[in-house]
Design a protein around this motif. Structure first.
Motif, short mmCIF file in Angstrom:
data_model
loop_
_atom_site.label_atom_id
_atom_site.label_comp_id
_atom_site.label_asym_id
_atom_site.label_seq_id
_atom_site.Cartn_x
_atom_site.Cartn_y
_atom_site.Cartn_z
N TYR A 44 7.63 7.30 28.23
CA TYR A 44 6.63 7.88 27.33
C TYR A 44 5.81 6.79 26.66
CZ TYR A 44 4.66 10.08 23.20
OH TYR A 44 3.79 10.50 22.23
N LYS A 47 3.43 5.16 29.11
CA LYS A 47 2.33 6.05 29.50
C LYS A 47 1.33 6.24 28.36
CE LYS A 47 1.33 10.60 31.35
NZ LYS A 47 1.84 11.89 31.69
N ASN A 48 1.80 6.62 27.20
CA ASN A 48 0.89 6.97 26.10
C ASN A 48 0.45 5.77 25.27
OD1 ASN A 48 0.87 9.69 26.77
ND2 ASN A 48 2.78 10.03 25.71
N LYS A 49 1.40 5.06 24.73
CA LYS A 49 1.05 3.91 23.87
C LYS A 49 0.39 2.81 24.68
CE LYS A 49 2.97 5.64 20.18
NZ LYS A 49 2.17 6.17 19.10
N MET A 51 -1.46 3.16 27.40
CA MET A 51 -2.84 3.55 27.71
C MET A 51 -3.73 3.45 26.49
SD MET A 51 -2.78 3.87 30.86
CE MET A 51 -4.37 4.52 31.26
N ASN A 52 -3.21 3.80 25.31
CA ASN A 52 -3.99 3.64 24.08
C ASN A 52 -4.30 2.17 23.83
OD1 ASN A 52 -3.93 6.38 23.62
ND2 ASN A 52 -2.23 6.29 22.18
#
Length: 129
Positions: A44, A47-49, A51-52
């Motif tokens: 997670y 993927k999320n942090k 990409m940010n």
């Protein structure tokens, strides 16, 4: 080459010993659930942090600024997520240290040192896609 091989063997033995100790203290099923949970959190985060963080690097470059600090934070965030995704408690501990803002500051000088060293060796190219 021997030092690298020895390092991997020592790491694997330490990780295995820690898994056995934790498994004996909290149970095998709980240990497996903990490993699966930390791996899921790591995926997670990547993927999320991650990409940010990549978006922050792109925005910094688009505004004409050097992406140094944003690039280092992206590298540390992605590395922390990757280490969390790998099974084992030693990698989880290091991954958590890389993700926590207060402890990430410890690792930033090491990354800057590594980047400077790579730049002295030759071209250090960052490709924007």
């Amino acid at each position: 080459m021997r030092k690298i091989f020895l390092g991997f063997v020592v790491y694997a033995l330490a990780e295995l010993a820690l898994l056995i100790v934790v498994g004996q203290n909290i149970g095998v099923f709980s240990t497996l659930l903990l490993i699966i949970a930390t791996s899921s959190i790591g995926v997670y985060v990547m993927k999320n942090k991650g990409m940010n963080s990549i978006q922050n690097v792109k925005q910094t470059m688009a505004s004409g600024e050097a992406p140094g600090a944003a690039l280092v934070n992206t590298l540390l965030t992605f590395s922390g997520g990757l280490l969390l995704a790998l099974p084992g408690f030693l990698t989880d501990l290091i991954g958590l240290l890389l993700l926590m803002p207060f402890s990430r500051k410890m690792f930033q000088p090491l990354v800057y040192y590594w980047m400077r060293k790579q730049m002295k060796k030759g071209p250090f190219i960052i490709v924007q896609r």
